[in-house]
Design a protein around this motif. Structure first.
Motif, PDB file in Angstrom:
ATOM      1  N   VAL A 122      -5.064   7.405  14.726  1.00  0.00           N
ATOM      2  CA  VAL A 122      -6.372   7.778  14.149  1.00  0.00           C
ATOM      3  C   VAL A 122      -6.142   8.588  12.881  1.00  0.00           C
ATOM      4  N   ARG A 123      -6.857   8.243  11.843  1.00  0.00           N
ATOM      5  CA  ARG A 123      -6.814   9.037  10.608  1.00  0.00           C
ATOM      6  C   ARG A 123      -8.224   9.211  10.066  1.00  0.00           C
ATOM      7  N   MET A 124      -8.388  10.114   9.118  1.00  0.00           N
ATOM      8  CA  MET A 124      -9.626  10.200   8.361  1.00  0.00           C
ATOM      9  C   MET A 124      -9.506   9.314   7.124  1.00  0.00           C
ATOM     10  N   ASP A 140       2.891   4.474   9.424  1.00  0.00           N
ATOM     11  CA  ASP A 140       2.957   5.196   8.151  1.00  0.00           C
ATOM     12  C   ASP A 140       1.588   5.620   7.637  1.00  0.00           C
ATOM     13  N   HIS A 141       0.549   4.902   8.061  1.00  0.00           N
ATOM     14  CA  HIS A 141      -0.788   5.175   7.519  1.00  0.00           C
ATOM     15  C   HIS A 141      -1.665   5.935   8.510  1.00  0.00           C
ATOM     16  N   GLY A 142      -1.029   6.496   9.584  1.00  0.00           N
ATOM     17  CA  GLY A 142      -1.775   7.432  10.416  1.00  0.00           C
ATOM     18  C   GLY A 142      -2.042   7.036  11.838  1.00  0.00           C
ATOM     19  N   PHE A 158       0.853  -1.198   0.000  1.00  0.00           N
ATOM     20  CA  PHE A 158       0.000   0.000   0.000  1.00  0.00           C
ATOM     21  C   PHE A 158       0.886   1.243   0.000  1.00  0.00           C
ATOM     22  N   PHE A 159       0.687   2.118  -0.961  1.00  0.00           N
ATOM     23  CA  PHE A 159       1.560   3.298  -1.120  1.00  0.00           C
ATOM     24  C   PHE A 159       1.542   4.165   0.137  1.00  0.00           C
ATOM     25  N   VAL A 160       2.609   4.955   0.294  1.00  0.00           N
ATOM     26  CA  VAL A 160       2.695   5.900   1.407  1.00  0.00           C
ATOM     27  C   VAL A 160       2.963   7.282   0.824  1.00  0.00           C
ATOM     28  N   ARG A 161       2.147   8.262   1.257  1.00  0.00           N
ATOM     29  CA  ARG A 161       2.349   9.643   0.830  1.00  0.00           C
ATOM     30  C   ARG A 161       2.364  10.507   2.095  1.00  0.00           C
ATOM     31  N   SER A 162       3.511  11.017   2.480  1.00  0.00           N
ATOM     32  CA  SER A 162       3.629  11.830   3.690  1.00  0.00           C
ATOM     33  C   SER A 162       4.442  13.088   3.409  1.00  0.00           C
ATOM     34  N   HIS A 163       3.985  14.196   4.008  1.00  0.00           N
ATOM     35  CA  HIS A 163       4.690  15.470   3.837  1.00  0.00           C
ATOM     36  C   HIS A 163       5.637  15.753   4.990  1.00  0.00           C
ATOM     37  N   ALA A 164       5.586  14.934   6.038  1.00  0.00           N
ATOM     38  CA  ALA A 164       6.423  15.141   7.224  1.00  0.00           C
ATOM     39  C   ALA A 164       6.710  13.773   7.830  1.00  0.00           C
ATOM     40  N   GLU A 223      -7.108  18.366  11.104  1.00  0.00           N
ATOM     41  CA  GLU A 223      -5.723  18.801  11.271  1.00  0.00           C
ATOM     42  C   GLU A 223      -4.918  17.703  11.939  1.00  0.00           C
ATOM     43  N   SER A 224      -3.732  17.503  11.399  1.00  0.00           N
ATOM     44  CA  SER A 224      -2.857  16.433  11.885  1.00  0.00           C
ATOM     45  C   SER A 224      -1.948  16.938  13.000  1.00  0.00           C
ATOM     46  N   ILE A 225      -1.424  15.973  13.776  1.00  0.00           N
ATOM     47  CA  ILE A 225      -0.429  16.329  14.789  1.00  0.00           C
ATOM     48  C   ILE A 225       0.985  16.282  14.210  1.00  0.00           C
ATOM     49  N   ASP A 226       1.110  15.999  12.892  1.00  0.00           N
ATOM     50  CA  ASP A 226       2.458  15.960  12.317  1.00  0.00           C
ATOM     51  C   ASP A 226       2.998  17.388  12.166  1.00  0.00           C
ATOM     52  N   GLN A 227       4.233  17.524  11.763  1.00  0.00           N
ATOM     53  CA  GLN A 227       4.910  18.827  11.722  1.00  0.00           C
ATOM     54  C   GLN A 227       5.495  19.022  10.325  1.00  0.00           C
ATOM     55  N   VAL A 265      -9.916  12.512  -3.145  1.00  0.00           N
ATOM     56  CA  VAL A 265      -8.470  12.322  -3.303  1.00  0.00           C
ATOM     57  C   VAL A 265      -7.844  12.106  -1.923  1.00  0.00           C
ATOM     58  N   GLY A 266      -6.725  11.375  -1.918  1.00  0.00           N
ATOM     59  CA  GLY A 266      -6.104  10.965  -0.664  1.00  0.00           C
ATOM     60  C   GLY A 266      -5.800  12.111   0.277  1.00  0.00           C
ATOM     61  N   ALA A 267      -5.538  13.297  -0.265  1.00  0.00           N
ATOM     62  CA  ALA A 267      -5.154  14.442   0.573  1.00  0.00           C
ATOM     63  C   ALA A 267      -6.213  14.783   1.616  1.00  0.00           C
ATOM     64  N   ARG A 268      -7.468  14.427   1.358  1.00  0.00           N
ATOM     65  CA  ARG A 268      -8.533  14.760   2.325  1.00  0.00           C
ATOM     66  C   ARG A 268      -8.598  13.735   3.465  1.00  0.00           C
ATOM     67  N   SER A 269      -7.903  12.614   3.281  1.00  0.00           N
ATOM     68  CA  SER A 269      -7.895  11.560   4.306  1.00  0.00           C
ATOM     69  C   SER A 269      -6.706  11.806   5.238  1.00  0.00           C
ATOM     70  N   VAL A 270      -6.863  12.798   6.098  1.00  0.00           N
ATOM     71  CA  VAL A 270      -5.746  13.285   6.931  1.00  0.00           C
ATOM     72  C   VAL A 270      -5.307  12.209   7.929  1.00  0.00           C
ATOM     73  N   LYS A 271      -3.992  11.953   7.950  1.00  0.00           N
ATOM     74  CA  LYS A 271      -3.418  10.936   8.864  1.00  0.00           C
ATOM     75  C   LYS A 271      -3.035  11.598  10.184  1.00  0.00           C
ATOM     76  N   TRP A 272      -2.818  10.779  11.218  1.00  0.00           N
ATOM     77  CA  TRP A 272      -2.407  11.250  12.553  1.00  0.00           C
ATOM     78  C   TRP A 272      -3.311  12.409  12.975  1.00  0.00           C
ATOM     79  N   ALA A 295      -2.804  24.239  -2.209  1.00  0.00           N
ATOM     80  CA  ALA A 295      -2.288  23.051  -2.924  1.00  0.00           C
ATOM     81  C   ALA A 295      -3.478  22.159  -3.235  1.00  0.00           C
ATOM     82  N   TYR A 296      -3.233  21.067  -3.940  1.00  0.00           N
ATOM     83  CA  TYR A 296      -4.305  20.148  -4.341  1.00  0.00           C
ATOM     84  C   TYR A 296      -5.438  20.895  -5.053  1.00  0.00           C
ATOM     85  N   ARG A 297      -5.003  21.727  -6.000  1.00  0.00           N
ATOM     86  CA  ARG A 297      -5.929  22.407  -6.902  1.00  0.00           C
ATOM     87  C   ARG A 297      -5.362  22.278  -8.314  1.00  0.00           C
TER      88      ARG A 297
HETATM   89  N1  MTE Z   1      -2.021  13.259   6.342  1.00  0.00           N
HETATM   90  C1  MTE Z   1      -0.967  13.818   6.936  1.00  0.00           C
HETATM   91  N2  MTE Z   1      -1.025  14.124   8.237  1.00  0.00           N
HETATM   92  N3  MTE Z   1       0.173  14.125   6.270  1.00  0.00           N
HETATM   93  C2  MTE Z   1       0.275  13.850   4.922  1.00  0.00           C
HETATM   94  O1  MTE Z   1       1.304  14.121   4.329  1.00  0.00           O
HETATM   95  N4  MTE Z   1      -0.833  13.000   2.928  1.00  0.00           N
HETATM   96  C3  MTE Z   1      -2.138  12.896   2.297  1.00  0.00           C
HETATM   97  C4  MTE Z   1      -3.065  12.000   3.093  1.00  0.00           C
HETATM   98  N5  MTE Z   1      -3.046  12.363   4.473  1.00  0.00           N
HETATM   99  C5  MTE Z   1      -0.837  13.257   4.260  1.00  0.00           C
HETATM  100  C6  MTE Z   1      -1.969  12.948   5.038  1.00  0.00           C
HETATM  101  C7  MTE Z   1      -2.057  12.391   0.944  1.00  0.00           C
HETATM  102  S1  MTE Z   1      -1.574  13.520  -0.213  1.00  0.00           S
HETATM  103  C8  MTE Z   1      -2.402  11.127   0.619  1.00  0.00           C
HETATM  104  S2  MTE Z   1      -2.459  10.635  -0.988  1.00  0.00           S
HETATM  105  C9  MTE Z   1      -2.771  10.142   1.640  1.00  0.00           C
HETATM  106  O2  MTE Z   1      -2.623  10.657   2.957  1.00  0.00           O
HETATM  107  C10 MTE Z   1      -1.926   8.891   1.542  1.00  0.00           C
HETATM  108  O3  MTE Z   1      -2.269   7.981   2.523  1.00  0.00           O
HETATM  109  P1  MTE Z   1      -1.331   6.743   2.804  1.00  0.00           P
HETATM  110  O4  MTE Z   1       0.059   7.239   3.069  1.00  0.00           O
HETATM  111  O5  MTE Z   1      -1.938   6.025   3.945  1.00  0.00           O
HETATM  112  O6  MTE Z   1      -1.356   5.890   1.550  1.00  0.00           O
END
Ligand code: MTE
Length: 399
Positions: A230-232, A225-227, A76-82, A178-182, A238-245, A264-266
Motif C-alpha cells: 500500500v502506498r499513497m 519498489d513502488h510501495g 518508471f523511476f524509483v526513488r527510495s531512501h531505504a 508514515e512508512s514501515i521502511d527504516q 511532488v513525489g515525496a508526499r506519495s509515501v510508499k509502504w 527536507a523537500y523545501r
Molecule cells: N516513500 C518511502 N517510504 N520512502 C521513500 O524513500 N520516496 C519518495 C516517495 N515515497 C520515498 C517514498 C519520493 S522522494 C519519491 S519521488 C517517490 O516516492 C518516488 O516513487 P517511486 O519510487 O514509486 O517512483
C-alpha cells in the motif's frame, strides 16, 4: 476539465476504461481480485539508469520515456531512501489514528472491500533535473537528470473515504503518512513520512481524488519498489508526499514532524534554521518539460529534425496549452504537436519537426500552461536542487 478532454482515447482505451482497470474493475463493473489471490510481489525487471542499488534510485533513459503516455513499470523511476521493507500480508495493517472518532487497523483485504477507484497521474521527484542545478553550483544528493518522472494508472481507495470511515474530529488540519521502511539518518532510524493539508486529502478534482490509498499500479498489485502492498499517491504533489509502504495515517492539527516534511523537500538557498522554517514544505510540483529525443550530443543532418519529449503541467490542476522548440538559441520558436491526452495531473507527450542547420548547436524546449504561464528561461539555484524547471537545452551536432 472539459468532458471531451477526459474521454479522449489512448491506445484504444477511453479514460473511463483506464480508470476502471486502475480500480480493478472489469468492463462489467465486477471487482477483479484474482491477481490478489496469489499476490504478485516479484518486481518486474527494471530498465533504468541506476544511481544507487540499495536503496534503489534509478531513472528512465529519456528515449524510453517518450514511447508511452502510460509509463510501463520497467521504465518508471524509483526513488527510495531505504531498502524495500519485507511485508507479511497476514499481519500487515495500515493504522488510522490521531484526531479520529474511531481508530482503524486496515488490512489489504479491508482496503479491497472498500469502494475502489482509479486515476491516472504523473509522479515526479522534486529533485528531477537536479544535475542541472549542480552544473551551476554542486548540490548534494542523487544527481537526477530528466528521467525522475513517470505517468501511471493508480488504483485503490480514496483517502477521503478512509478518513470518513474513521470520522475526523473538529480542528484537524493535516494528514500524516508514515512508512514501515527504516531510513537511517545519523543515529536515528525512522520511517519515511510527510503530510498533506486536509483540504487536499478530502478533495475531488473533477473525479481525480486529492489523494489515493493505492494498491495497484498499471492494473497490477504495486511492485515492491513502488510501495507494495500500500502506498499513497497524491496527484499534483511532488513525489515525496506519495509515501510508499504505508503503515500509518495520522490525523492532526499540525503538519508532520517527519524529517522529510520538516527538514527536507523545501526550497532554501542558505542552510540556516530560519531559512528552513520560513521556506515551508513543497507540495505542488511546477510546470516542466524536456527533450527526450534526440539525446545530448546526437549527430543530426541539416534539414528537419524530429524532436520528441514530455511536458508536465503544474500540479495545481492546469493543463499544458503550448509546447515550443527552438533550434536557434531561442530567437524563433516552433509549436510542437501534443500527441495523446492532455489532462490535469498528467504529463503530455509532444513531437515537432524542427528545421536545423550547421549553425544549430542545441535544441531548446519550453512549455506554457492553460493560464498562459510560460516555463522560465532560468531558475535560481537552491541548496537541495529541487524544482529545476528552466528551459531544457540539448546540445547536438548538425552536419
Ligand atoms: N516513500 C518511502 N517510504 N520512502 C521513500 O524513500 N520516496 C519518495 C516517495 N515515497 C520515498 C517514498 C519520493 S522522494 C519519491 S519521488 C517517490 O516516492 C518516488 O516513487 P517511486 O519510487 O514509486 O517512483
Amino acid at each position: 476539465m472539459r468532458t471531451e478532454q477526459r474521454d479522449r482515447v489512448t491506445d484504444g482505451w477511453s479514460r473511463r476504461e483506464w480508470l476502471q482497470a486502475a480500480a480493478g474493475l472489469t468492463a462489467t463493473g465486477v471487482l477483479g481480485r484474482s491477481s490478489w489471490a496469489q499476490p504478485v510481489v516479484a518486481d518486474v525487471e527494471k530498465q533504468l539508469v541506476v544511481h544507487t542499488t540499495v536503496p534503489h534510485n534509478a531513472e528512465a533513459a529519456l528515449n524510453d520515456l517518450v514511447g508511452h503516455w502510460l509509463t510501463p513499470v520497467e521504465h518508471f523511476f524509483v526513488r527510495s531512501h531505504a531498502p524495500v521493507p519485507e511485508v507479511d500480508l497476514a499481519t500487515f495493517r495500515v493504522s488510522v489514528e490521531g484526531m479520529v472518532e474511531q481508530p482503524l487497523e486496515l488490512s489489504v483485504g479491508d482496503l479491497q472491500e472498500m469502494p475502489q477507484t482509479g486515476t491516472i497521474a504523473t509522479l515526479t521527484c522534486a529533485g528531477n533535473r537536479r544535475s542541472e542545478h549542480s552544473a551551476v553550483r554542486t548540490v548534494a544528493g542523487v544527481q537526477w537528470k530528466e528521467g525522475a518522472i513517470g505517468n501511471a494508472q493508480w488504483g485503490g481507495v480514496r483517502l477521503a473515504d478512509v478518513l470518513k470511515r474513521a470520522g475526523i474530529k473538529p480542528g484537524a488540519k493535516h494528514i500524516w503518512f508514515e512508512s514501515i521502511d527504516q531510513v537511517k539518518k545519523g543515529d536515528d532510524t525512522f520511517g519515511f513520512g510527510g503530510s498533506i493539508p486536509i483540504e487536499k486529502a478530502m478533495a475531488d478534482h473533477d473525479g481525480v481524488p486529492g489523494a489515493l490509498v493505492t494498491l495497484r499500479m498499471n492494473d497490477q498489485p504495486l511492485p515492491p519498489d513502488h510501495g507494495y502492498p500500500v502506498r499513497m499517491v497524491v496527484p499534483g504533489y511532488v513525489g515525496a508526499r506519495s509515501v510508499k509502504w504505508l503503515g500509518r495515517i495520522v490525523v492532526s492539527d499540525q503538519p508532520s514532524p517527519n524529517h522529510y516534511l520538516a527538514g527536507a523537500y523545501r526550497v532554501v538557498t542558505e542552510n540556516t534554521p530560519l531559512a528552513w522554517v520560513e521556506s515551508g514544505p513543497i507540495y505542488n510540483y511546477i510546470m516542466n518539460s524536456a527533450i527526450c529525443d534526440p539525446t545530448a550530443e546526437a549527430e543530426l543532418r541539416a534539414g528537419r529534425a524530429t524532436v520528441r519529449g514530455y511536458a508536465l503541467p503544474p500540479g495545481n490542476g492546469r493543463t499544458i496549452s503550448k509546447v515550443e522548440v527552438s533550434g536557434d538559441d531561442g530567437k524563433t520558436w516552433q509549436a510542437a504537436n501534443i500527441t495523446g491526452q492532455n489532462v490535469p495531473y498528467c504529463w503530455v507527450l509532444w513531437q515537432a519537426s524542427l528545421p536545423v542547420t550547421s549553425a544549430t548547436s542545441e535544441l531548446i524546449v519550453r512549455a506554457t500552461d492553460s493560464e498562459g504561464l510560460v516555463q522560465p528561461q532560468t531558475v535560481p539555484w537552491n541548496l537541495k536542487g529541487y524544482m529545476f524547471n528552466a528551459w531544457h537545452h540539448v546540445p547536438v551536432n548538425v552536419t
